[in-house]
Write a protein that holds these residues in place. Structure first.
Motif, PDB file in Angstrom:
ATOM      1  N   LYS A  18      90.053  23.217  -0.586  1.00  0.00           N
ATOM      2  CA  LYS A  18      88.864  23.725   0.101  1.00  0.00           C
ATOM      3  C   LYS A  18      89.078  23.718   1.609  1.00  0.00           C
ATOM      4  O   LYS A  18      88.655  24.640   2.317  1.00  0.00           O
ATOM      5  N   ASN A  19      89.718  22.667   2.120  1.00  0.00           N
ATOM      6  CA  ASN A  19      90.008  22.605   3.558  1.00  0.00           C
ATOM      7  C   ASN A  19      90.966  23.717   3.963  1.00  0.00           C
ATOM      8  O   ASN A  19      90.800  24.348   5.018  1.00  0.00           O
ATOM      9  N   ALA A  20      91.971  23.980   3.119  1.00  0.00           N
ATOM     10  CA  ALA A  20      92.937  25.048   3.409  1.00  0.00           C
ATOM     11  C   ALA A  20      92.255  26.406   3.437  1.00  0.00           C
ATOM     12  O   ALA A  20      92.541  27.249   4.302  1.00  0.00           O
ATOM     13  N   ILE A  21      91.345  26.640   2.505  1.00  0.00           N
ATOM     14  CA  ILE A  21      90.620  27.918   2.467  1.00  0.00           C
ATOM     15  C   ILE A  21      89.768  28.086   3.724  1.00  0.00           C
ATOM     16  O   ILE A  21      89.735  29.153   4.344  1.00  0.00           O
ATOM     17  N   ALA A  22      89.083  27.013   4.113  1.00  0.00           N
ATOM     18  CA  ALA A  22      88.163  27.088   5.247  1.00  0.00           C
ATOM     19  C   ALA A  22      88.886  27.395   6.550  1.00  0.00           C
ATOM     20  O   ALA A  22      88.339  28.079   7.425  1.00  0.00           O
ATOM     21  N   TYR A  23      90.132  26.929   6.690  1.00  0.00           N
ATOM     22  CA  TYR A  23      90.825  27.060   7.968  1.00  0.00           C
ATOM     23  C   TYR A  23      92.025  27.992   7.901  1.00  0.00           C
ATOM     24  O   TYR A  23      92.845  28.016   8.819  1.00  0.00           O
ATOM     25  N   SER A  24      92.137  28.782   6.833  1.00  0.00           N
ATOM     26  CA  SER A  24      93.215  29.765   6.725  1.00  0.00           C
ATOM     27  C   SER A  24      92.780  31.101   7.313  1.00  0.00           C
ATOM     28  O   SER A  24      91.586  31.433   7.346  1.00  0.00           O
ATOM     29  N   ASP A  25      93.760  31.866   7.757  1.00  0.00           N
ATOM     30  CA  ASP A  25      93.473  33.212   8.254  1.00  0.00           C
ATOM     31  C   ASP A  25      93.034  34.109   7.103  1.00  0.00           C
ATOM     32  O   ASP A  25      93.406  33.885   5.936  1.00  0.00           O
ATOM     33  N   ASP A  26      92.272  35.143   7.436  1.00  0.00           N
ATOM     34  CA  ASP A  26      91.909  36.138   6.433  1.00  0.00           C
ATOM     35  C   ASP A  26      93.161  36.864   5.952  1.00  0.00           C
ATOM     36  O   ASP A  26      94.141  37.035   6.701  1.00  0.00           O
ATOM     37  N   ASN A  27      93.130  37.272   4.676  1.00  0.00           N
ATOM     38  CA  ASN A  27      94.232  38.035   4.060  1.00  0.00           C
ATOM     39  C   ASN A  27      95.560  37.274   4.091  1.00  0.00           C
ATOM     40  O   ASN A  27      96.630  37.866   4.231  1.00  0.00           O
ATOM     41  N   SER A  28      95.473  35.949   4.014  1.00  0.00           N
ATOM     42  CA  SER A  28      96.687  35.131   3.992  1.00  0.00           C
ATOM     43  C   SER A  28      96.835  34.451   2.634  1.00  0.00           C
ATOM     44  O   SER A  28      95.924  34.456   1.817  1.00  0.00           O
ATOM     45  N   SER A  29      97.997  33.855   2.424  1.00  0.00           N
ATOM     46  CA  SER A  29      98.278  33.171   1.156  1.00  0.00           C
ATOM     47  C   SER A  29      98.305  31.654   1.379  1.00  0.00           C
ATOM     48  O   SER A  29      98.808  31.174   2.406  1.00  0.00           O
ATOM     49  N   ILE A  30      97.764  30.939   0.412  1.00  0.00           N
ATOM     50  CA  ILE A  30      97.835  29.481   0.410  1.00  0.00           C
ATOM     51  C   ILE A  30      98.834  29.095  -0.674  1.00  0.00           C
ATOM     52  O   ILE A  30      98.617  29.375  -1.862  1.00  0.00           O
ATOM     53  N   GLU A  31      99.932  28.488  -0.264  1.00  0.00           N
ATOM     54  CA  GLU A  31     101.006  28.157  -1.199  1.00  0.00           C
ATOM     55  C   GLU A  31     100.875  26.720  -1.681  1.00  0.00           C
ATOM     56  O   GLU A  31     100.656  25.806  -0.884  1.00  0.00           O
ATOM     57  N   ILE A  32     101.014  26.552  -2.994  1.00  0.00           N
ATOM     58  CA  ILE A  32     100.979  25.221  -3.616  1.00  0.00           C
ATOM     59  C   ILE A  32     102.301  25.029  -4.343  1.00  0.00           C
ATOM     60  O   ILE A  32     102.647  25.821  -5.227  1.00  0.00           O
ATOM     61  N   SER A  33     103.038  23.984  -3.970  1.00  0.00           N
ATOM     62  CA  SER A  33     104.314  23.709  -4.624  1.00  0.00           C
ATOM     63  C   SER A  33     104.359  22.253  -5.061  1.00  0.00           C
ATOM     64  O   SER A  33     103.656  21.403  -4.513  1.00  0.00           O
ATOM     65  N   ALA A  34     105.201  21.981  -6.059  1.00  0.00           N
ATOM     66  CA  ALA A  34     105.343  20.603  -6.557  1.00  0.00           C
ATOM     67  C   ALA A  34     106.746  20.421  -7.102  1.00  0.00           C
ATOM     68  O   ALA A  34     107.337  21.342  -7.693  1.00  0.00           O
ATOM     69  N   GLU A  35     107.286  19.208  -6.902  1.00  0.00           N
ATOM     70  CA  GLU A  35     108.605  18.889  -7.441  1.00  0.00           C
ATOM     71  C   GLU A  35     108.766  17.377  -7.531  1.00  0.00           C
ATOM     72  O   GLU A  35     108.049  16.625  -6.852  1.00  0.00           O
ATOM     73  N   ASN A  36     109.701  16.958  -8.388  1.00  0.00           N
ATOM     74  CA  ASN A  36     110.031  15.545  -8.512  1.00  0.00           C
ATOM     75  C   ASN A  36     111.212  15.223  -7.605  1.00  0.00           C
ATOM     76  O   ASN A  36     112.240  15.910  -7.645  1.00  0.00           O
ATOM     77  N   VAL A  37     111.052  14.214  -6.782  1.00  0.00           N
ATOM     78  CA  VAL A  37     112.130  13.752  -5.907  1.00  0.00           C
ATOM     79  C   VAL A  37     112.291  12.256  -6.140  1.00  0.00           C
ATOM     80  O   VAL A  37     111.420  11.473  -5.764  1.00  0.00           O
ATOM     81  N   MET A  38     113.384  11.881  -6.805  1.00  0.00           N
ATOM     82  CA  MET A  38     113.645  10.487  -7.169  1.00  0.00           C
ATOM     83  C   MET A  38     112.466   9.952  -7.987  1.00  0.00           C
ATOM     84  O   MET A  38     112.159  10.505  -9.040  1.00  0.00           O
ATOM     85  N   ASP A  39     111.795   8.899  -7.528  1.00  0.00           N
ATOM     86  CA  ASP A  39     110.706   8.317  -8.309  1.00  0.00           C
ATOM     87  C   ASP A  39     109.340   8.782  -7.822  1.00  0.00           C
ATOM     88  O   ASP A  39     108.323   8.172  -8.127  1.00  0.00           O
ATOM     89  N   GLN A  40     109.309   9.882  -7.053  1.00  0.00           N
ATOM     90  CA  GLN A  40     108.062  10.394  -6.502  1.00  0.00           C
ATOM     91  C   GLN A  40     107.830  11.841  -6.938  1.00  0.00           C
ATOM     92  O   GLN A  40     108.780  12.613  -7.099  1.00  0.00           O
ATOM     93  N   THR A  41     106.569  12.187  -7.130  1.00  0.00           N
ATOM     94  CA  THR A  41     106.183  13.581  -7.311  1.00  0.00           C
ATOM     95  C   THR A  41     105.546  14.047  -6.007  1.00  0.00           C
ATOM     96  O   THR A  41     104.618  13.414  -5.497  1.00  0.00           O
ATOM     97  N   ILE A  42     106.044  15.136  -5.458  1.00  0.00           N
ATOM     98  CA  ILE A  42     105.574  15.635  -4.162  1.00  0.00           C
ATOM     99  C   ILE A  42     104.847  16.955  -4.368  1.00  0.00           C
ATOM    100  O   ILE A  42     105.402  17.900  -4.934  1.00  0.00           O
TER     101      ILE A  42
END
Length: 374
Positions: free
Chosen positions: A278-302
């Motif tokens: 919601k914060n990303a939507i509120a402060y993003s430019d119009d006609n822009s993309s909000i990217e969401i990525s995820a991956e496992n790095v060692m014993d952490q999920t980022i």
């Protein structure tokens, strides 16, 4: 602290030993000078004269008294002199220790009284002076932060209370019109009903924010962990926010490396992602993309949320996860939230043993969430 006190103790012991040795040397010199040395004759004459004038002894009796008292007991007098000097040294050393404790106590008193003056101690207590001033600075910062947080909270409550009146007044006004105008055209009635419903939803949102403030202050976070398919959760998140993305021509792009399973509280983790998104939507430019990525790095999920928009100043970036802090203070509660979303997200992630951070530049703003696998 223990090592510093040890050094101070050794320093004082060395000083005392040095004074003791010096005292013995000086005492010996004085004793043998008065009784056996160059001052023997003047001292003997003075003593004999004293016995003759005051004690009314004859010359031979006075001289014999001098020989018995001093010449035959010179070692006794030396011992007495040394003992007296030792007592004086002990008193001086004890006074010095007492002075140290008094000065430290004075410094602690300045801390308790929240004095604005800097704490000053002797050079021997430099380490204690630095520690007390460090504690003083931390206490002052905590008091200032607490005062600012309380002020932001009070301001927010005032704003919310004021903004509640706006939709409530509109609801009462339109309902009064609907009640009074029985023959109102259907199209106009539907318009008023829709406006009233929208205002009711806004009123509900504001009331929920009041409850949010109360829960945030009074409740601790209790986790109910379970296995979660992170891929499905983030894809579902992007779909659910489509109605908020579409009006500004924005879109969500989900990029996940492999199939990711994590152990977490599903409801609370969804709340974290909702608040960040919601914060990303509120402060993003119009006609822009909000990217969401995820991956496992060692014993952490980022998990990373990236949006394009105006850069967040560094001084504001440091406070973005504080409760009741709103990034854009010019936004009213009509368009902005209570300033709790990111603070609550941070509390939830910390409860999971993870961390949340943000970076921002002219190109994009990035929120990074790290959650341990177990």
């Amino acid at each position: 602290m223990k090592n510093e006190f040890g050094r101070l103790k050794r320093k004082i012991i060395v000083q005392i030993i040095f004074i003791l040795v010096l005292t013995m040397i000086i005492g010996s010199i004085i004793n043998y000078t008065l009784i056996d040395g160059m001052l023997q004759a003047p001292f003997a004459d003075w003593f004999i004269r004293f016995c003759e004038d005051v004690l009314q002894l004859d010359y031979f009796a006075a001289r014999n008294a001098y020989r018995i008292l001093f010449q035959q007991n010179k070692h006794l007098w030396l011992a007495i002199g040394l003992i007296l000097l030792l007592l004086i040294i002990f008193y001086v050393a004890l006074s010095r220790f007492t002075r140290y404790f008094i000065l430290i106590s004075s410094g602690v008193t300045m801390l308790s009284e929240e004095s604005e003056k800097e704490i000053r101690l002797p050079s021997e207590l430099d380490f204690m002076e630095k520690k007390l001033n460090t504690v003083k600075s931390k206490l002052e910062k905590r008091a200032k932060d607490a005062q600012e947080a309380e002020q932001r909270k009070n301001d927010l409550v005032v704003y919310l209370a004021h903004d509640i009146k706006t939709p409530l007044t509109s609801i009462i006004g339109y309902l009064s019109l609907l009640d009074e105008a029985k023959d109102m055209p259907v199209e106009q009635k539907e318009k008023y009903v829709k406006i009233t419903l929208d205002k009711s939803y806004r009123l509900e949102q504001l009331i929920n924010e009041f409850f949010e403030i109360t829960r945030f202050n009074l409740q601790s976070i209790i986790l109910d962990k379970e296995a979660i398919n992170l891929n499905y959760m983030l894809l579902q998140l992007a779909d659910e926010f489509y109605p908020l993305l579409a009006p500004k021509g924005q879109q969500a792009v989900v990029n996940i490396q492999g199939d990711i399973q994590i152990l977490a509280d599903a409801n609370k983790l969804a709340r974290v992602f909702n608040n960040i998104f919601k914060n990303a939507i509120a402060y993003s430019d119009d006609n822009s993309s909000i990217e969401i990525s995820a991956e496992n790095v060692m014993d952490q999920t980022i998990i990373i949320f990236t949006n394009k928009g105006k850069a967040i100043p560094p001084q504001k970036l440091e406070m973005i996860f504080e409760k009741f802090y709103r990034l854009d203070s010019s936004r009213s509660t009509q368009t902005g939230g209570a300033g709790l979303g990111l603070a609550i997200a941070n509390e939830i992630i910390v409860a999971h043993g993870g961390s949340i951070s943000a970076t921002s530049n002219d190109d994009n703003t990035v929120f990074t969430v790290q959650i341990p696998h177990s």
